[in-house]
Every structure is written in structure tokens, then in C-alpha cells.
Design a protein around this motif. Structure first.
Motif, short mmCIF file in Angstrom:
data_model
loop_
_atom_site.label_atom_id
_atom_site.label_comp_id
_atom_site.label_asym_id
_atom_site.label_seq_id
_atom_site.Cartn_x
_atom_site.Cartn_y
_atom_site.Cartn_z
N MET A 1 0.84 -1.18 0.00
CA MET A 1 0.00 0.00 0.00
C MET A 1 0.88 1.24 0.00
O MET A 1 1.67 1.42 0.91
CB MET A 1 -0.84 -0.04 1.26
CG MET A 1 -2.15 0.60 1.09
SD MET A 1 -3.13 0.40 2.59
CE MET A 1 -2.17 -0.69 3.61
N PRO A 2 0.74 2.08 -1.03
CA PRO A 2 1.53 3.30 -1.01
C PRO A 2 1.01 4.21 0.09
O PRO A 2 -0.19 4.23 0.37
CB PRO A 2 1.29 3.91 -2.39
CG PRO A 2 0.04 3.29 -2.89
CD PRO A 2 -0.15 2.00 -2.16
N SER A 4 1.58 4.15 3.33
CA SER A 4 1.80 3.68 4.69
C SER A 4 3.09 2.88 4.72
O SER A 4 3.38 2.13 3.81
CB SER A 4 0.63 2.83 5.16
OG SER A 4 0.73 1.53 4.66
N HIS A 8 4.21 -0.66 9.30
CA HIS A 8 3.00 -0.23 9.99
C HIS A 8 2.06 -1.39 10.30
O HIS A 8 1.62 -1.58 11.43
CB HIS A 8 2.29 0.81 9.14
CG HIS A 8 0.95 1.18 9.65
ND1 HIS A 8 0.79 1.88 10.82
CD2 HIS A 8 -0.29 0.91 9.18
CE1 HIS A 8 -0.49 2.04 11.03
NE2 HIS A 8 -1.17 1.47 10.05
N GLU A 9 1.82 -2.20 9.28
CA GLU A 9 0.88 -3.32 9.43
C GLU A 9 1.38 -4.32 10.48
O GLU A 9 0.64 -4.79 11.31
CB GLU A 9 0.71 -4.01 8.08
CG GLU A 9 -0.52 -4.87 8.03
CD GLU A 9 -1.75 -4.05 7.61
OE1 GLU A 9 -2.63 -4.64 7.02
OE2 GLU A 9 -1.81 -2.84 7.90
#
Lengths: 312, 365
Positions: A1-2, A4, A8-9
Motif C-alpha cells: 500500500m503506497p 503507509s 506499519h501493518e
């Protein structure tokens, strides 16, 4: 995902895992404190409930004299003679032991209960889906009418049903009993299954339609798998109800289609009085299929009966 | 891919009418946004296009083919639902495979496409898990994956970002734009959020009470709202609408505001045709109001600060001037210096305003 960062995940996942862990510890501590007392009370209550069952199972392993002993004895030498006599015994002193037919009666009970519940489930599930998804004008009225068939005490309709069975030649046959039991199971099957279908989110079905499903596929591939727990719960209720049925079986079953509850009632009596040990043995055997089915479906069943009461 | 045409769609549920004649044309390969407040008919419009709602009237045409009577499963459109509507009893892999299985594709082809789609959307690690165990973002991507795995003629996206948290939403906006570029598909995107609509849609259609009010690009809508509804829906904070009355006397014609008067010659549209006493609404974007120091160009007036709403880089000031409420956007540094109760001097350029009829709400010019 651009947008983030890749970490982060992961970070979010570990946070969540830690949260879960903390919750489990907290839960354990709670059981340690208040839970102990609650478990104790629960154990005592279940023992009180379970005592008669335990008594019957014990009696099944006692000799006739032990069974009649006053005060009752709890330590005794177990015997299997009662179980043997269930299937084959002498009807008078000194006579040769003959087949009691109980193997057949057990088969009859399993066969009629199983088939009728299955039949009711097949018809009831489709009907419930129809009532839930394609409501008719006056849908509620139809649902109520279906329910009213169970409002009458069965004994009131016994005479007309008996006569109908005589005329149609259904009395004493398997299909007669199975149809009757299926008809008895149908109302609550429809009511229960309808409430399970009502709970399903409609958008999921719309999604399936968008994905190319026909209405049949929507039912079989999308809705039915989602109510598996409900089917299990309904099946268990139906089986228990049918398994215990006495009145109609007494009047409408024949010599060869007799079910266990009726056959058991007919063993009471004989030259040595009521044979408690024998009755207890029949009952013990009679318990096994219900316990087995309930345990097999336990997980599904629990989800089924708590359906809608907990937010998923 | 496909050009979609909606002709006068009508739908009512009992006495409540959801669609009152929706006309719309979406071009081939376009990313079209449907913007409207809740209950404006966005979802119903999408469901009507998909065939999930039976219409009371109107036609749905795709590449000139009338789809109105075609069942949902034969329309070959894909939809991402607001609730995601994942199949709860199926794993991620089976959720993705479902549309392909229904289409009767061979096993190997299905396995290949599932893998590709999962990689594209970065959900390969969830393939064996059921939807309930996925995070919000993963569920969202799975829902998109299920839509793009086959090549539908049209994508319908029903508020797909509403159920996500703000941070994820921002990332997914970019994701959708990227997907649209890669798939070159016709996409219709419904949203109640003007920012989403303007930033993502190549054109935006504004829905109100089951009717399309205006269609245009972000600039067209922002600069030339057709009526006061669009004016307040597009732009954040919404446009200031100030009651105004037309006056004529010896000195000439002017528009009277509660706190100022404007020579009609300076207005962007002509009001000559109107009788004196006609009531208007003057629309001024909060960004077009400025604090004045020495520079006194435009129409200047005084206002009292009621409330300051710091937003980080900017501060929104709620103002009160001569009985009218207005909002003003200033830089954070500027806003920090201001306190409620304080009176400030403001000015705006009449040429940058927009005039609406008070009764109908329609814009002039």
C-alpha cells in the motif's frame, strides 16, 4: 500500500497479539478468583441434575437383588446380565432364552427418528428460506398458522390421525411413522431455520449474484453453509423430540415398527415383578445415540443455540 | 470497456421515493464519482445499475445494450459493497475464486488468477484465513480483489472507504486511482465525502433526493456550482451563503449585505433584469475571504470572531458580521493570534463570489 510504511501493518499485528495475550492472562486471573466459587456451584448443580441418570446407569449394572436393596448400595459387583437380557431372555422361569426383538426396536427408533428429522430438515430449510427471502402477502399469518399446528396438545388429534392411518393403510408402517414425525418436526424446523436465515446479511447474497450465482447457487453455496450451526441445532432438537415420542408410536406403530419407548413400556411386568435392572439397561442403551449425536454436533450446536445472542 | 447510460431511473419503496429520474452518462474507462448526502440515492443508483433493484421506470444501457431486463448474474459487473459483503464461510482464496468458479473457469486458471490478484493487493499471507480474522484493510482489499479478479465491464464501488479508519482511507484513495489506471476500467464510485469524490473522480455527479443535480469536474463544481446545495456540498469548509437584497436609487444599483453593500457592476453576473427588493444569496468561499491590513482592495467589512477551530496547518474562524454567520480559513500562525470576541477587518473580491436566487437556490450566470 503506497502511503503507509511497510512496518506499519506488522506493528499493528503485534499490538493486537499483545492485546490478546494480556486479555487471556486477565481472564485466567478472574477464573482464579470469582470463577472458583462459580465452578463449584455449577458442579454441585450439575451433580444434582445428573444424579438420576447416574442412578439408572448404575442400576443397569446391578443384579435384580442389588437393584432392590434398601438402603440403596453404591458399591457392588457389576454384571452385564441386564444388557444381555435386553436382547434375549427367558419369559418364564426355566424356559429357554429367546430373542426379545429389541435389536429391531433400536433400529426402528434410530431409523424413524433419523429419517423423519432429515425429511423435516430438507423440507423445512427450503420452506424457511422461502419465507425469509421471498415473503408472501400475509407472510406473518402463514408463519403463525404453521405454529398453531403445534399449539394443540397432540392427544386431541390422535383419533382423527388414527382413523386416517387406518384408511390409508399407513398404520404399522415405517413411512407412516416417518411422515407423521416429519410433520411434527416441520413447524419448529421452519421457525428455527427462518430465524437463522433472517440473521444473514443480504449484501453477501447480492455479492454472490454479482459474482454470477444463480438463485440456486445463492441458496446452496452461500446461505446454506452459513446456517450450518443452525441446521445442527435444529437437528438435535428434532432428534430428541422424536426419540422420546411415545403416544403416537404406541398407537400407530406395528409389531415390526415398534420404537424403543413403547417396547420398553411393554417390558414392565412379568413373573418376577418390575425388572428395574432390565429397564435401566434399556434406558442406558437408549441414552447412547442421543449423547453421541449431541457430542458430535456439540460445537455446531452451541453456536446454533447462541446464534444472534452474541454479536459476532 | 464500456459506456454506461442511465435514462430516467425511477424507484420508490412504498411511499418513499429513492430515485426520481436519474439521467447519467459515464464514459468508457472513466472514474466517475457519485457524490451526495446519505439517503440521496447513491446506493440505490448503483444497485439499479447492477440489477439488484427492480426499477419502477427508466432504462440502464451499457454500450447501447438495454440491460434493464437482464438478470444480475449476466450483467458482468462487479461491485464492492460498503459492508464488503465477503463470504464469511469461505477462506480468502475461496472468496477470490468464487466468481471464477461460477464462470466455470478451469482449476489451474483459477489458482493462477487467485495468486496474481492476492499478490497485486498484498493479501497472499491471508489466503487460508476466513474474512472474520482479517483486519479492516485486508477485508477491504479482499473485497476489491473479488471484484477485479474477473474482467467485468463495469465496477461499482459503494462507499468502499467509509468503514476504514482515516489513515487507511487516505492510502486506499491512492490505491483506487492506481487500480483504475492499471485496469483502464469504467468505475463508478459512490461517496458522501466531497473530498473523496473530488480527489478521485475524473467527473463527479451530484445526487440530491434521487436526482442528479450537476455533473462536472472538480474545478467546474467548485467554481461554478449550479445551486446553493452544490455550493455547500463541494468545498470544505462549505461556501458562505449570505443573504443579500437588490436596491436601486439615485446613486445606482447595489446589492445590500448585512454588513456591506456591493455595486452591482462589480458582481460576476448581471442583476439588471431583477426588480429592486429581490432577495439573493451571495456565496463567498471561506478561502476567498482575507484579513486586511493595509491592502483594502475589494469589499471590506468588520466581523467578530465567535469560535476558532484549529486544524493543524490552518485554522477555521467562525465569524459573525451584521447578523450573518460566516467562516474564514486562515493560516495556523494567523489563527493562533486571534481570540473569540475579537473584531477583525476582512475583505473579499466581488468577482470571486457567486450569486444564487434565494427562493430557488439556482445560481445566476
Amino acid at each position: 500500500m503506497p502511503g503507509s510504511s511497510p512496518g506499519h501493518e506488522d506493528r499493528k499485528n503485534t499490538d493486537r497479539a499483545e492485546g490478546r495475550l494480556a486479555m487471556r492472562f486477565r481472564r485466567k486471573r478472574e477464573i482464579g478468583r470469582a470463577g472458583l466459587r462459580r465452578s463449584l456451584v455449577a458442579t454441585i448443580i450439575s451433580l444434582i441434575y445428573f444424579f438420576p441418570v447416574l442412578w439408572i446407569i448404575l442400576t443397569a449394572f446391578k443384579t435384580h437383588n442389588d437393584a432392590l436393596a434398601v438402603p440403596p448400595i453404591f458399591l457392588f459387583e457389576p454384571t452385564l446380565e441386564n444388557f444381555v437380557s435386553v436382547f434375549s431372555r427367558a419369559y418364564s422361569k426355566g424356559a429357554e432364552a429367546i430373542d426379545t426383538g429389541f435389536a429391531l426396536f433400536f433400529f426402528n427408533s434410530i431409523f424413524t427418528a433419523g429419517t423423519s428429522v432429515l425429511l423435516a430438515l430438507i423440507i423445512g430449510t427450503v420452506a424457511a428460506y422461502g419465507f425469509s427471502r421471498y415473503p408472501l402477502k400475509g407472510n406473518e399469518t402463514y408463519m403463525f398458522i404453521i405454529l398453531t399446528t403445534r399449539m394443540l396438545p397432540p392427544i386431541i388429534v390422535i383419533i382423527p390421525i388414527f382413523l386416517m392411518f387406518r384408511v390409508t393403510g399407513f398404520s404399522g408402517t415405517y413411512h407412516g411413522l416417518i411422515l407423521l414425525y416429519a410433520a411434527f418436526n416441520l413447524p419448529f424446523t421452519i421457525w428455527m431455520m427462518k430465524s437463522f436465515f433472517d440473521e444473514l446479511p443480504r449484501e453477501v447474497e447480492d455479492a454472490a449474484r454479482m459474482d454470477g450465482s444463480s438463485e440456486w447457487h445463492v441458496f446452496f453455496r452461500i446461505c446454506l453453509p452459513q446456517v450450518k450451526a443452525g441446521i445442527a441445532a435444529t437437528a438435535v432438537f428434532g432428534l430428541i423430540l422424536t426419540w422420546n415420542e411415545f403416544l403416537f408410536s404406541l398407537l400407530l406403530s406395528g409389531v415390526n415398527t415398534r420404537t424403543v419407548p413403547v417396547a420398553m413400556a411393554q417390558t414392565i411386568g412379568g413373573d418376577i415383578g418390575v425388572r428395574w435392572g432390565l429397564l435401566a439397561a434399556i434406558e442406558t442403551l437408549f441414552l447412547i445415540p442421543v449423547v453421541l449425536v449431541t457430542f458430535l454436533l456439540q460445537n455446531q450446536f452451541l453456536r446454533g443455540v447462541t446464534f444472534g445472542t452474541i454479536k459476532r | 470497456m464500456a459506456t454506461l447510460r442511465l435514462e430516467c431511473l425511477r424507484k420508490s419503496y412504498g411511499r418513499v421515493s429513492a430515485l426520481n429520474g436519474v439521467d447519467l452518462e459515464v464514459h468508457d474507462g472513466e472514474f466517475f464519482a457519485l457524490l451526495g448526502p446519505s439517503a440521496a440515492g447513491k446506493t440505490t443508483t448503483l444497485r439499479a445499475i447492477a440489477g439488484l433493484e427492480t426499477l419502477d421506470g427508466g432504462r440502464v444501457l451499457l454500450d447501447g445494450e438495454d440491460l434493464t431486463e437482464v438478470p444480475v448474474r449476466r450483467r458482468n459487473m462487479a461491485m464492492v459493497f460498503q459492508s464488503f459483503a465477503l463470504y464469511p464461510h469461505l477462506s480468502t482464496a475461496n472468496n477470490l475464486a468464487y466468481p471464477l468458479r461460477e464462470a466455470g473457469l478451469p482449476r489451474r486458471e483459477i489458482a493462477k488468477r487467485v495468486q496474481e490478484t492476492a499478490e497485486l493487493l498484498r493479501i497472499t499471507h491471508t489466503l487460508k484465513r476466513k474474512p472474520a480474522s482479517l483486519s479492516g484493510g485486508e477485508q477491504q482489499r479482499l473485497a476489491i480483489g473479488r471484484a477485479i479478479i474477473r474482467q467485468p465491464r463495469l465496477f461499482l464501488l459503494d462507499e468502499p472507504l467509509t468503514n476504514l479508519d482515516a489513515k487507511l482511507r487516505h492510502a486506499m484513495r491512492a490505491e483506487f486511482k492506481r487500480l483504475h489506471r492499471e485496469l483502464k476500467a469504467t468505475m463508478i464510485f459512490a461517496t458522501p465525502d466531497q473530498l473523496e469524490a473530488l480527489s478521485m473522480g475524473q467527473r463527479v455527479g451530484i445526487l440530491r433526493d434521487g436526482r442528479i443535480v450537476q455533473i462536472g469536474t472538480a474545478d467546474e463544481l467548485y467554481l461554478g456550482p449550479r445551486d446553493n446545495f452544490v455550493a455547500q456540498l463541494v468545498g470544505d469548509p462549505p461556501m458562505n451563503l449570505i443573504p443579500a437584497t437588490l436596491r436601486r436609487d439615485r446613486n445606482g444599483a447595489r446589492l445590500e449585505l448585512p454588513f456591506a453593500a456591493i455595486d452591482t457592476a462589480r458582481l460576476p453576473s448581471s442583476v439588471e433584469a431583477f426588480q429592486p427588493g429581490t432577495e439573493f444569496l451571495l456565496g463567498i468561499r471561506p478561502h476567498d475571504l482575507r484579513l486586511v491590513g493595509d491592502d483594502r482592495r475589494g469589499i471590506a467589512f468588520e466581523a467578530e470572531i465567535r469560535l476558532a477551530e484549529p486544524q493543524g496547518d490552518i485554522t477555521i474562524l467562525d465569524l459573525h458580521a451584521g447578523g450573518a454567520d460566516l467562516r474564514l480559513v486562515v493560516a495556523e500562525i494567523e489563527g493562533a493570534r486571534r481570540t473569540p470576541g475579537e473584531t477583525i477587518s476582512l475583505a473579499f473580491e466581488p468577482a470571486r463570489t457567486r450569486l444564487f436566487m434565494k427562493d430557488s437556490g439556482l445560481a445566476l450566470g
